[in-house]
Design a protein around this motif. Structure first.
Motif, PDB file in Angstrom:
ATOM      1  N   GLY A 253       1.876  11.086   9.852  1.00 50.86           N
ATOM      2  CA  GLY A 253       1.567  11.721  11.011  1.00 50.86           C
ATOM      3  C   GLY A 253       1.657  10.785  12.366  1.00 50.86           C
ATOM      4  O   GLY A 253       1.338  11.056  13.482  1.00 50.86           O
ATOM      5  N   LEU A 254       2.173   9.518  11.936  1.00 50.67           N
ATOM      6  CA  LEU A 254       2.091   8.540  13.138  1.00 50.67           C
ATOM      7  C   LEU A 254       3.372   8.472  13.839  1.00 50.67           C
ATOM      8  O   LEU A 254       4.499   8.502  13.195  1.00 50.67           O
ATOM      9  CB  LEU A 254       2.084   7.209  12.404  1.00 50.67           C
ATOM     10  CG  LEU A 254       0.570   7.114  11.842  1.00 50.67           C
ATOM     11  CD1 LEU A 254       0.646   5.609  10.835  1.00 50.67           C
ATOM     12  CD2 LEU A 254      -0.449   6.983  12.598  1.00 50.67           C
ATOM     13  N   LYS A 255       3.432   8.594  15.172  1.00 49.09           N
ATOM     14  CA  LYS A 255       4.709   8.743  16.110  1.00 49.09           C
ATOM     15  C   LYS A 255       4.961   7.169  15.873  1.00 49.09           C
ATOM     16  O   LYS A 255       4.658   6.005  15.999  1.00 49.09           O
ATOM     17  CB  LYS A 255       4.131   8.756  17.370  1.00 49.09           C
ATOM     18  CG  LYS A 255       3.644  10.143  17.628  1.00 49.09           C
ATOM     19  CD  LYS A 255       4.810  11.326  17.585  1.00 49.09           C
ATOM     20  CE  LYS A 255       4.396  12.533  17.895  1.00 49.09           C
ATOM     21  NZ  LYS A 255       5.410  13.539  17.523  1.00 49.09           N
ATOM     22  N   PRO A 256       6.695   7.124  15.628  1.00 51.79           N
ATOM     23  CA  PRO A 256       7.178   6.006  15.638  1.00 51.79           C
ATOM     24  C   PRO A 256       7.267   5.037  16.766  1.00 51.79           C
ATOM     25  O   PRO A 256       7.012   5.730  17.938  1.00 51.79           O
ATOM     26  CB  PRO A 256       8.909   6.420  15.497  1.00 51.79           C
ATOM     27  CG  PRO A 256       8.757   7.822  14.952  1.00 51.79           C
ATOM     28  CD  PRO A 256       7.514   8.144  15.507  1.00 51.79           C
ATOM     29  N   ARG A 257       7.182   3.792  16.686  1.00 55.60           N
ATOM     30  CA  ARG A 257       7.164   2.952  17.787  1.00 55.60           C
ATOM     31  C   ARG A 257       8.033   1.574  17.650  1.00 55.60           C
ATOM     32  O   ARG A 257       7.828   0.937  16.645  1.00 55.60           O
ATOM     33  CB  ARG A 257       5.657   2.495  18.123  1.00 55.60           C
ATOM     34  CG  ARG A 257       5.438   1.614  19.267  1.00 55.60           C
ATOM     35  CD  ARG A 257       4.092   1.298  19.727  1.00 55.60           C
ATOM     36  NE  ARG A 257       4.008   0.470  20.733  1.00 55.60           N
ATOM     37  CZ  ARG A 257       2.772   0.190  21.511  1.00 55.60           C
ATOM     38  NH1 ARG A 257       1.714   1.198  21.097  1.00 55.60           N
ATOM     39  NH2 ARG A 257       2.643  -0.535  22.533  1.00 55.60           N
ATOM     40  N   SER A 258       8.645   1.345  18.744  1.00 56.61           N
ATOM     41  CA  SER A 258       9.563   0.156  18.530  1.00 56.61           C
ATOM     42  C   SER A 258       8.636  -1.125  18.321  1.00 56.61           C
ATOM     43  O   SER A 258       7.432  -0.865  19.184  1.00 56.61           O
ATOM     44  CB  SER A 258      10.565   0.302  19.768  1.00 56.61           C
ATOM     45  OG  SER A 258      11.598   1.395  19.482  1.00 56.61           O
ATOM     46  N   GLN A 259       9.052  -2.184  17.657  1.00 54.16           N
ATOM     47  CA  GLN A 259       8.462  -3.286  17.946  1.00 54.16           C
ATOM     48  C   GLN A 259       8.145  -4.000  19.166  1.00 54.16           C
ATOM     49  O   GLN A 259       9.094  -3.664  20.282  1.00 54.16           O
ATOM     50  CB  GLN A 259       9.182  -4.407  17.068  1.00 54.16           C
ATOM     51  CG  GLN A 259       8.317  -5.721  17.108  1.00 54.16           C
ATOM     52  CD  GLN A 259       7.197  -5.811  16.311  1.00 54.16           C
ATOM     53  OE1 GLN A 259       6.154  -5.601  17.004  1.00 54.16           O
ATOM     54  NE2 GLN A 259       7.095  -5.765  14.952  1.00 54.16           N
ATOM     55  N   PHE A 260       7.048  -4.616  19.691  1.00 51.53           N
ATOM     56  CA  PHE A 260       6.896  -5.378  20.833  1.00 51.53           C
ATOM     57  C   PHE A 260       8.004  -6.352  21.150  1.00 51.53           C
ATOM     58  O   PHE A 260       8.468  -6.947  20.040  1.00 51.53           O
ATOM     59  CB  PHE A 260       5.561  -6.054  20.944  1.00 51.53           C
ATOM     60  CG  PHE A 260       4.286  -4.937  20.889  1.00 51.53           C
ATOM     61  CD1 PHE A 260       3.887  -4.158  21.696  1.00 51.53           C
ATOM     62  CD2 PHE A 260       3.772  -5.025  19.836  1.00 51.53           C
ATOM     63  CE1 PHE A 260       3.029  -3.251  21.705  1.00 51.53           C
ATOM     64  CE2 PHE A 260       2.368  -4.051  19.598  1.00 51.53           C
ATOM     65  CZ  PHE A 260       2.064  -3.259  20.594  1.00 51.53           C
ATOM     66  N   LYS A 261       8.616  -6.228  22.493  1.00 49.94           N
ATOM     67  CA  LYS A 261       9.701  -7.144  22.400  1.00 49.94           C
ATOM     68  C   LYS A 261       9.535  -8.556  22.352  1.00 49.94           C
ATOM     69  O   LYS A 261      10.444  -9.415  21.772  1.00 49.94           O
ATOM     70  CB  LYS A 261      10.143  -6.906  24.197  1.00 49.94           C
ATOM     71  CG  LYS A 261      10.847  -5.701  24.274  1.00 49.94           C
ATOM     72  CD  LYS A 261      11.433  -5.543  25.740  1.00 49.94           C
ATOM     73  CE  LYS A 261      12.180  -4.326  25.874  1.00 49.94           C
ATOM     74  NZ  LYS A 261      12.401  -4.271  27.519  1.00 49.94           N
ATOM     75  N   LEU A 262       8.254  -9.219  22.498  1.00 52.67           N
ATOM     76  CA  LEU A 262       7.978 -10.554  22.390  1.00 52.67           C
ATOM     77  C   LEU A 262       7.919 -10.848  21.071  1.00 52.67           C
ATOM     78  O   LEU A 262       8.492 -11.681  20.448  1.00 52.67           O
ATOM     79  CB  LEU A 262       6.616 -10.890  22.999  1.00 52.67           C
ATOM     80  CG  LEU A 262       6.060 -12.477  22.604  1.00 52.67           C
ATOM     81  CD1 LEU A 262       6.989 -13.453  23.583  1.00 52.67           C
ATOM     82  CD2 LEU A 262       4.593 -12.397  23.249  1.00 52.67           C
ATOM     83  N   ILE A 263       7.119 -10.028  20.145  1.00 54.77           N
ATOM     84  CA  ILE A 263       7.147 -10.341  18.595  1.00 54.77           C
ATOM     85  C   ILE A 263       8.828 -10.032  17.861  1.00 54.77           C
ATOM     86  O   ILE A 263       9.124 -10.856  17.364  1.00 54.77           O
ATOM     87  CB  ILE A 263       6.295  -9.345  17.867  1.00 54.77           C
ATOM     88  CG1 ILE A 263       4.758  -9.628  18.545  1.00 54.77           C
ATOM     89  CG2 ILE A 263       6.412  -9.374  16.284  1.00 54.77           C
ATOM     90  CD1 ILE A 263       3.863  -8.540  17.904  1.00 54.77           C
ATOM     91  N   GLY A 264       9.374  -9.069  18.557  1.00 55.13           N
ATOM     92  CA  GLY A 264      10.598  -8.833  18.029  1.00 55.13           C
ATOM     93  C   GLY A 264      11.639  -9.925  18.453  1.00 55.13           C
ATOM     94  O   GLY A 264      12.670 -10.215  17.561  1.00 55.13           O
ATOM     95  N   ALA A 265      11.327 -10.694  19.364  1.00 52.01           N
ATOM     96  CA  ALA A 265      12.219 -11.944  19.647  1.00 52.01           C
ATOM     97  C   ALA A 265      11.850 -13.284  18.986  1.00 52.01           C
ATOM     98  O   ALA A 265      12.755 -14.265  18.921  1.00 52.01           O
ATOM     99  CB  ALA A 265      12.164 -12.057  21.156  1.00 52.01           C
TER     100      ALA A 265
END
Length: 265
Positions: free
Chosen positions: A230-242
């Protein structure tokens, strides 16, 4: 082990719902999906991921090395109105005879991390792509909290313990042996430790095999978690993703659409 891993029909429906709500919309703008679309899923299991494509009238083919899972898939699709549009094959993909058939879309969700010699595999499956065809892959980076697939452990302690799969193999095996009684499951978890893949290694492989990245999204919260928890998808934080390597520890899913083309940059 979660109940969903024992209830195969529930697992089938969860797979179908995630693909319907997240995978097919993710493909929009990259691939037009219609009744003419031909889809191949490699490592299809019970083929829940193919159901939404079949619902849309696509022609679907599923290949899996487990005959038990393929037979179960056939029962799930026995009453589907488009059942004549799906072919389910129990075979090693390297031995599968598709008689030269190629596909508009290849789908692999949570499968590439189970395959040995991923470099060989990614080079081999190109033969199944039509010119202009797309290859959708989703996988959990190995270093993420549950990248070892420990959620399948019978032990309630291990199934909820993050990151312990990153321990040295000898210690990891000892812990599994102490808490798990099923030797086949232990061997399976140790096998995943050998085949688990990072974002960086995956991208290195696809560059080497001359794929082009058409779309990529790293997720802090896996889209599949909406159906499961039941958790909404969330994209990775841009800083961490980089940040290479660090992002693997906090990314629960990586979505890619790739195609055969010039080397990615």
């Amino acid at each position: 082990m979660q109940k969903r891993h024992k209830n195969k029909e529930q697992y089938f429906l969860e797979q179908a719902l995630t693909t319907q709500k997240h995978v097919i919309p993710y493909l929009s703008g990259v691939l037009d999906i219609s009744e003419q679309t031909e889809v191949l899923e490699i490592g299809c299991g019970e083929a829940g991921n193919l159901k939404p494509f079949l619902d849309l009238g696509c022609k679907a083919t599923g290949v899996d090395i487990s005959c038990g899972r393929i037979e179960l898939a056939k029962t799930f699709f026995a009453s589907h109105p488009n059942k004549n549009n799906i072919e389910l094959i129990c075979e090693d993909i390297y031995k599968t005879d598709l008689q030269g058939k190629t596909f508009d879309l290849i789908v692999m969700r949570d499968v590439i991390e189970h395959i040995p010699d991923q470099e060989k595999f990614m080079g081999y499956v190109k033969k199944f792509l039509k010119p202009g065809g797309k290859f959708f892959l989703a996988f959990p980076p190995w270093q993420n909290p549950f990248g070892g697939h420990q959620q399948i452990c019978q032990s309630k302690i291990l199934s909820k313990m993050p990151y312990f799969h990153l321990l040295p193999k000898s210690i990891y095996k000892l812990i599994l042996t102490l808490f798990e009684k099923n030797e086949q499951r232990i061997e399976g978890l140790l096998f995943i430790k050998k085949t688990g893949i990072s974002i960086e290694r995956f991208e290195r492989i696809i560059r080497h095999e001359n794929y082009r990245i058409d779309k990529r999204t790293l997720y802090l919260i896996n889209p599949n978690y909406e159906t499961k928890f039941g958790l909404k998808p969330r994209s990775q934080f841009k800083l961490i993703g980089a940040i290479p390597w660090l992002r693997n520890f906090f990314t629960t899913a990586a979505y890619y659409v790739i195609s055969n083309g010039e080397k990615s940059t």
